[in-house]
Write an enzyme that holds these catalytic residues in place. Structure first.
Site, PDB file in Angstrom:
ATOM      1  N   GLY A  41       1.869  -5.960   7.239  1.00  0.00           N
ATOM      2  CA  GLY A  41       0.818  -6.528   6.222  1.00  0.00           C
ATOM      3  C   GLY A  41      -0.563  -7.029   7.159  1.00  0.00           C
ATOM      4  CG  ASN A  54      -0.434  -0.066   2.527  1.00  0.00           C
ATOM      5  OD1 ASN A  54       0.787  -0.631   2.609  1.00  0.00           O
ATOM      6  ND2 ASN A  54      -1.131   0.344   3.642  1.00  0.00           N
ATOM      7  CD  GLU A  59       3.853  -1.705  13.558  1.00  0.00           C
ATOM      8  OE1 GLU A  59       2.471  -1.621  13.610  1.00  0.00           O
ATOM      9  OE2 GLU A  59       4.369  -1.660  14.710  1.00  0.00           O
ATOM     10  CD  GLU A 104       7.453  -0.753  12.055  1.00  0.00           C
ATOM     11  OE1 GLU A 104       6.422  -0.408  11.281  1.00  0.00           O
ATOM     12  OE2 GLU A 104       8.299  -1.335  11.281  1.00  0.00           O
ATOM     13  CB  CYS A 110      -2.775   0.125   7.980  1.00  0.00           C
ATOM     14  SG  CYS A 110      -1.244   0.994   8.331  1.00  0.00           S
ATOM     15  CB  THR A 159       0.310 -12.479   6.290  1.00  0.00           C
ATOM     16  OG1 THR A 159      -0.634 -12.158   5.335  1.00  0.00           O
ATOM     17  CG2 THR A 159       1.813 -12.763   5.708  1.00  0.00           C
TER      18      THR A 159
END
Ligand code: TXE
Length: 481
Positions: A226, A150, A248, A461, A282, A230
């Protein structure tokens, strides 16, 4: 046709088996380049190169590491035009957005961590006159960095920059749906003089390259952004190997609009937080909750402005909305719009695919969609759609809207619109989310912790949080007498 190559041990090379995957331009629906279909053999090569480079890179002075990272940042800035166009062709986003947000942020990521390491210090704990403890923070070794489609270069560099700045070597994998700017970055790393093996980029599918990185015994830490599914798979593989993990994941963010908000700012920013990057961020606020006394006014204005947003060719500066990233993703979004109708939602605008003319006739365009009349707990309001689709829901009390906002499995970001200072603080404190924006959206200070709670992820992060993640603390205790 242009062939992307892997970047391993300082060189741009073909994948081991010389197999390639078609790379589509979402704006036209046509294949425009080829992506290495790498597998565990290529990951093995990359991991060996990273391991070989680690002893030297990990003791290279931070001033020298900083100098090289600053050079990479400068080269990204120099090539902003070329990179923005490449990002748009690969992803479908407007060129103007890539030029204003994605590429400058990629440059900032390198610039930020190039300078952050110069100011990073570790702790010391004195035990009066008995002993002194100090913490060493050493790079871990080879980091695996896996990123999504994205915000391709933006999120890729958000992991790679702190990893190599803190002295690790990296095996990285960009999304196979949007690999082009990571490939162009590998050329810039060579030009900047990054020593061979410090960064290795292996292109290909998640189930081949991604899983080979995750399960590699010599890659002890994984930074992933992602989908939540996943993320769960990566955690399942990595946990028994005791790898350090930063995940994340998805979001289903609430955007809470109180009647006392600054109306014009709320409408303007909500258009952005709903539809920027075709809603594929997101952090987008996909559930809009509006205090009942403002509901009709907000709805009328918001729907009118949504209808006026131009969709089409991402290179045309008049278009605010480009193409969504892939055919499969377009179909997923359209299936959620159908679900919303089945669940009793009314489509106030959009709700369908848009067919363009000429070379764009096969592109993946969706009209920005606003839906109302759905309960807070239906699937449309609980599952991540990740497209230009938002729902409007009225509320009566603060308590009620907090319950709606906190009702999903996600907890990444939340947006609150109010001019009431005490309410703003109170609501921010009660929202289950890693990030809260009051009267703004996507205002980012790179020093702040970034990440989510619940199914939105593990770890943070940003700032020194990332430097903590990419280093291993070691306590040294010295007895004084
Ligand atoms: O993500 P994936 P996808 C959400 C969004 C979207 C959904 C799926 O809802 O519809 O996730 O998107 C690699 N081991 N977000 O399918 O598959 C993959 O190759 C290791 C939210 O693109 O999670 C890619 O490089 N790696 C999001 C990366 O993981 C694997 C951004 C992300 O792909 C792997 C994007 C495996 N088994 C989508 N399988 C956000 N939070 O920003 C895949 N990959």
């Amino acid at each position: 046709m242009q062939k992307i190559r892997n970047y391993i041990n300082g060189e741009l090379i073909e994948p081991f088996d010389k197999q390639y995957i078609d790379n589509y331009n979402p704006a036209t629906g046509k294949v425009y380049s080829l992506i290495p279909d790498s597998d565990e053999k290529d990951v093995k090569l990359a991991a060996e190169a990273a391991l070989a480079a680690f002893p030297k890179w990990s003791v290279t002075s931070k001033e020298e590491r900083s100098r090289i990272l600053l050079k990479i940042s400068e080269l990204i800035e120099r090539d902003i035009e070329r990179l923005a166009i490449a990002e748009s062709v690969d992803n479908g986003k407007p060129v103007a957005l890539a030029k204003m947000v994605d590429i400058p942020r990629a440059a900032s990521n390198f610039h930020f961590y190039a300078t952050a390491i110069l100011h990073y210090s570790s702790e010391s704990h004195a035990m009066e006159d008995v002993a002194i403890n100090y913490t060493l923070r050493n790079p871990v070794g080879v980091a695996g960095c896996i990123s999504p489609w994205n915000l391709p270069l933006y999120l890729f560099t958000w992991k790679v920059a702190p990893a190599i700045a803190s002295g690790n070597c990296v095996v990285a994998k960009p999304s196979e749906i949007t690999p082009m700017t990571a490939y162009l970055l590998s050329e810039l790393c060579i030009e900047a003089g990054l020593p061979k093996g410090v960064l290795n980029i292996v292109h290909g599918h998640g189930h081949k390259v991604g899983s080979a990185i995750t399960s590699h015994p010599k890659i002890p830490l994984i930074s992933f952004t992602g989908g939540t599914k996943t993320g769960a798979e990566i955690a399942r593989v990595a946990a028994p190997m005791f790898k350090k993990l930063s995940l994340e994941l998805g979001g289903k963010n609430p955007n809470i609009i109180f009647a006392d908000c600054n109306f014009d700012n709320a409408v303007k920013t909500t258009l952005n937080s709903s539809f920027a990057n075709q809603g594929q961020i997101c952090l987008c606020g996909s559930r809009i909750f509006i205090e009942r006394s403002l509901y009709e006014k907000f709805k009328t204005e918001f729907v009118a402005k949504t209808k006026a947003m131009r969709v089409g060719n991402p290179a045309d500066g008049n278009n605010k909305i480009g193409a969504v990233v892939s055919k499969a993703h377009m179909e997923k979004i359209l299936s959620y719009i159908e679900l919303a109708k089945q669940e009793g939602g009314s489509i106030l605008c959009g709700g369908h695919q848009l067919k363009m003319e000429g070379e764009f006739s096969e592109g993946y365009y969706i009209a920005p969609t606003v839906i109302e009349g759905l309960p807070y707990n239906c699937r449309t309001n609980q599952e991540e759609i990740f497209g230009p689709v938002v729902t409007l829901t009225p509320f009566d009390t603060e308590e009620e809207v907090l319950m709606y906002a906190n009702s999903t499995q996600y907890g990444l970001a939340a947006i609150v619109w109010t001019e009431n200072l005490t309410r703003a603080h109170r609501v921010a404190n009660l929202l289950h989310s890693g990030i809260v924006w009051i009267n703004c959206w996507l205002l980012r200070d790179l020093r702040t912790p970034f990440g989510g709670v619940k199914s939105s992820g593990v770890g943070r992060e940003g700032g020194f949080e990332a430097l903590h993640f990419f280093t291993e603390p070691k306590n040294v205790c010295i007895k004084l007498k």
